[in-house]
Write a protein that holds these residues in place. Sequence first.
Motif, mmCIF file in Angstrom:
data_model
loop_
_atom_site.group_PDB
_atom_site.id
_atom_site.type_symbol
_atom_site.label_atom_id
_atom_site.label_comp_id
_atom_site.label_asym_id
_atom_site.label_seq_id
_atom_site.Cartn_x
_atom_site.Cartn_y
_atom_site.Cartn_z
ATOM 1 N N LYS A 21 40.893 42.722 39.960
ATOM 2 C CA LYS A 21 39.345 42.813 40.712
ATOM 3 C C LYS A 21 39.001 41.931 39.712
ATOM 4 O O LYS A 21 38.572 42.098 38.960
ATOM 5 C CB LYS A 21 38.948 44.062 40.642
ATOM 6 C CG LYS A 21 38.456 44.400 41.973
ATOM 7 C CD LYS A 21 37.456 46.125 42.177
ATOM 8 C CE LYS A 21 38.927 45.656 42.528
ATOM 9 N NZ LYS A 21 37.992 47.937 43.140
ATOM 10 N N TRP A 22 38.405 40.586 40.188
ATOM 11 C CA TRP A 22 37.166 39.844 39.902
ATOM 12 C C TRP A 22 35.861 39.688 40.503
ATOM 13 O O TRP A 22 35.878 40.300 41.634
ATOM 14 C CB TRP A 22 38.185 38.673 39.375
ATOM 15 C CG TRP A 22 39.007 38.781 39.239
ATOM 16 C CD1 TRP A 22 40.445 38.952 39.604
ATOM 17 C CD2 TRP A 22 39.350 38.106 37.449
ATOM 18 N NE1 TRP A 22 41.026 38.465 37.670
ATOM 19 C CE2 TRP A 22 40.356 38.571 36.736
ATOM 20 C CE3 TRP A 22 37.616 37.989 36.297
ATOM 21 C CZ2 TRP A 22 41.081 38.475 35.542
ATOM 22 C CZ3 TRP A 22 38.261 37.695 35.031
ATOM 23 C CH2 TRP A 22 39.459 38.010 34.556
ATOM 24 N N VAL A 23 34.292 39.930 39.904
ATOM 25 C CA VAL A 23 33.520 39.877 40.526
ATOM 26 C C VAL A 23 32.933 37.868 39.770
ATOM 27 O O VAL A 23 32.724 38.125 38.572
ATOM 28 C CB VAL A 23 33.009 40.961 40.562
ATOM 29 C CG1 VAL A 23 31.262 40.635 40.885
ATOM 30 C CG2 VAL A 23 32.801 42.121 40.617
ATOM 31 N N ILE A 24 32.307 37.867 40.642
ATOM 32 C CA ILE A 24 31.525 36.360 40.230
ATOM 33 C C ILE A 24 30.071 36.966 41.293
ATOM 34 O O ILE A 24 29.608 36.372 42.235
ATOM 35 C CB ILE A 24 31.809 35.358 40.683
ATOM 36 C CG1 ILE A 24 33.474 34.569 40.952
ATOM 37 C CG2 ILE A 24 30.546 34.046 40.905
ATOM 38 C CD1 ILE A 24 33.880 33.630 41.407
ATOM 39 N N ALA A 25 28.751 37.189 40.432
ATOM 40 C CA ALA A 25 27.838 37.603 41.164
ATOM 41 C C ALA A 25 26.947 36.354 41.849
ATOM 42 O O ALA A 25 26.164 36.541 42.355
ATOM 43 C CB ALA A 25 26.723 38.650 39.651
#
Length: 123
Positions: free
Chosen positions: A8-12
């Motif tokens: 799981k990865w997040v690019i804000a």
Amino acid sequence: MEHLGKRKWVIAEGYIPKYGNGKEPEFTSHETACILNTGEEKAEIKITIFFSDREPAGPYKVEVGAKRTLHLRFNQLKDPEEIPKGTDYSSVIESSVPVVVQHSRLDSRQAENALLSTMAYSE
């Protein structure tokens, strides 16, 4: 080789400029998720896009083959809908196997292009 990375990865930070300056498609303003799959099994990727003023879009589905990389331009995501240009957004990238994600943007609105790159946040 083993699967390196996280599931799981997040690019804000996300924003696709409405226009660009220069030769197409090389200098089209864009956001990119660079996804690396080092393992022996393909990665099935789901991307959800979040906005400040509406419900999320997605999931967008892509695959990254075993021992392969994909430089996915968010501008190219069309199904279930295009990501609007000139709008702030964030993204959550979920993978069936661990992968590594890096984020980059080419802003070609001026003749002097700007390129930024950063690692996504992993969970």
